[in-house]
Enzyme design. Sequence first.
Site: not given
Ligand code: SRM
Ligand code: SF4
Length: 522
Positions: A68, A182-183, A441, A446-447
């Site tokens: 990333r 956390r993030k 998903g 994240c979507g």
């Molecule tokens: Fe996300 C975790 C992908 C935006 C909330 N997110 C993950 C992980 C890293 C989980 C993992 O290790 O597999 C996903 C990686 C999957 C992969 O292989 O791509 C993942 N998040 C994404 C992305 C790629 C979705 C996308 O297809 O665009 C986005 C990457 C953004 C970036 O460039 O940094 C992405 N994630 C978001 C957003 C949207 C936003 O930021 O506007 C959110 C909701 C907003 C927020 O964070 O408040 C989001 N992601 C989460 C969460 C829930 C956070 C929490 O506080 O519990 C997780 C789970 C975690 O962090 O434990 C997570």
């Molecule tokens: Fe769940 Fe984020 Fe993975 Fe999508 S990318 S399946 S919302 S953790």
Amino acid sequence: MTETATTNEKLNKFEKFKAEKDGLAVKDEIENFAQIGWEAMDENDLNHRLKWLGVFFRPVTPGKFMMRMRLPNGILTSNQMSALAEVVQRYGENGSADITTRQNIQLRGINIEDIPDIFNKFHKVGLTTIQSGMDNVRNITGDPVAGLDADEFYDTRELVQQIQDMLTNSGEGNPEFSNLPRKFNIAITGGRDNSVHAEINDLAFIPAFWGNKDQLPIFGFNVLVGGLFSAKRCEAAIPLNVWVSPAEVVSLCKVIVEIFRDHGLRANRQKARLMWLLDEWGIEKFRDEVEKRFGKSLLPAAAKDEIDWEKRDHVGIYKQKQPGFNYAGLNIPVGRLYADDMFEIARLAEVYGSGEIRFTVEQNIIIPNIPDSSLITFFTESILERFAVNPGLLMRSLVSCTGAQFCNFALIETKNRALAMIKSLESELILSRPVRIHWTGCPNSCGQPQVADIGLMGTKVRKNGKMTEGVDIYMGGTVGKDAHLGTCVQKSIPCEDLQPVLREILIQNFGAKVREEALISH
Ligand code: SRM
Ligand code: SF4
């Protein structure tokens, strides 16, 4: 670490491994990891600490890592895009890239033995992946048309870069901010349409003028805090009751991230985001602490903000504020790119624009600075058949998270299914306006299904006695002025039964009409 974290609370297992060894420590070990291979790595280094370098082990595709990036304000050069394309190209059919919902890009299929070399390559072209995952500040979003938009109040690009540099030590890694609870998400908007979904960030700056009728209004930002989506809780950010000038933004970010670092809750990982601290302290106490650390009194929020437009999606060809120049917004279906696409986009940006490429939070691309005189030839480029400037009204606004293809949290497959379903719906229906459909998903969101007209959140459902992939449907998310979050309106629809349900929603709620041909074939 904080007094709160060390003495008053039981630490969760993530806090324990962070306390044992800082995530950033793996920066000096990457050559060694490349030599010993991922199978021989310590479990916490492999699964967690590598994310401090933006490197993600994918249990779904073991040995094929995801990287990333950090792209402040979602901007990169054609040179940088070509460097990313070369990395993806190395991995043949395993190589791909995804534009993310934070104006960013992730590369897939990467072998750990190549990572030191890839980092060198990135360094040479000014790219970094540092601190883009786990308990760090994520990619900082800003207006995708900053500096191009005649109606903007403020060009966010420089500020976003300055915040990133402060937080990451100019991309080298910053131990001061490498152990957050956390993030943490930051967004800045200087335009009128809230193009970054400010309200879903832990910290957001939205345009507002300070002053009254006797004074000349001064431009600055009202500050919002605590927005988050998580499986446990989703909340829009709340006003901090602070207005800052652009010159104060970087210091304010620093102070707020420091407070989160020092006082954020670390016992329960599900309750560690900033909003949970705001609950515990109350906004007044939090504001007092911000002011104390800021070192001078902060002005209260301006009476009104300047978000007064519907949100634009930037897909299409638009005039820039620079006379004679245009930006082209290309629709990248569900954000997925392959090496050839990336080289091609880099070429377009060089040939027609100024070599600059931008990403949007809708996972699309903008190529700025195309002179009027080049537009006719630009339209003849064959890549525009796939990455259209005038796509269908559902495809145009489709967003999807990674889903089961690569993400081990996923409860369902998202991107491929989303594409197939949108194509079928577009062949059945005639729409008169774009409808924003977001797939995610799992409940991590994240979507961003809560900001969509129709949000689809993956779940498991029982059908005919068997567990199968399904979705909960969210509706009512509004963006731009008066943005607010959508809510769940229908639960547990099996994905195989979803298309007719969406069709009905589009007809009933969004004025879609059934195509004659579709009626005949039914
Ligand atoms: Fe996300 C975790 C992908 C935006 C909330 N997110 C993950 C992980 C890293 C989980 C993992 O290790 O597999 C996903 C990686 C999957 C992969 O292989 O791509 C993942 N998040 C994404 C992305 C790629 C979705 C996308 O297809 O665009 C986005 C990457 C953004 C970036 O460039 O940094 C992405 N994630 C978001 C957003 C949207 C936003 O930021 O506007 C959110 C909701 C907003 C927020 O964070 O408040 C989001 N992601 C989460 C969460 C829930 C956070 C929490 O506080 O519990 C997780 C789970 C975690 O962090 O434990 C997570
Ligand atoms: Fe769940 Fe984020 Fe993975 Fe999508 S990318 S399946 S919302 S953790």
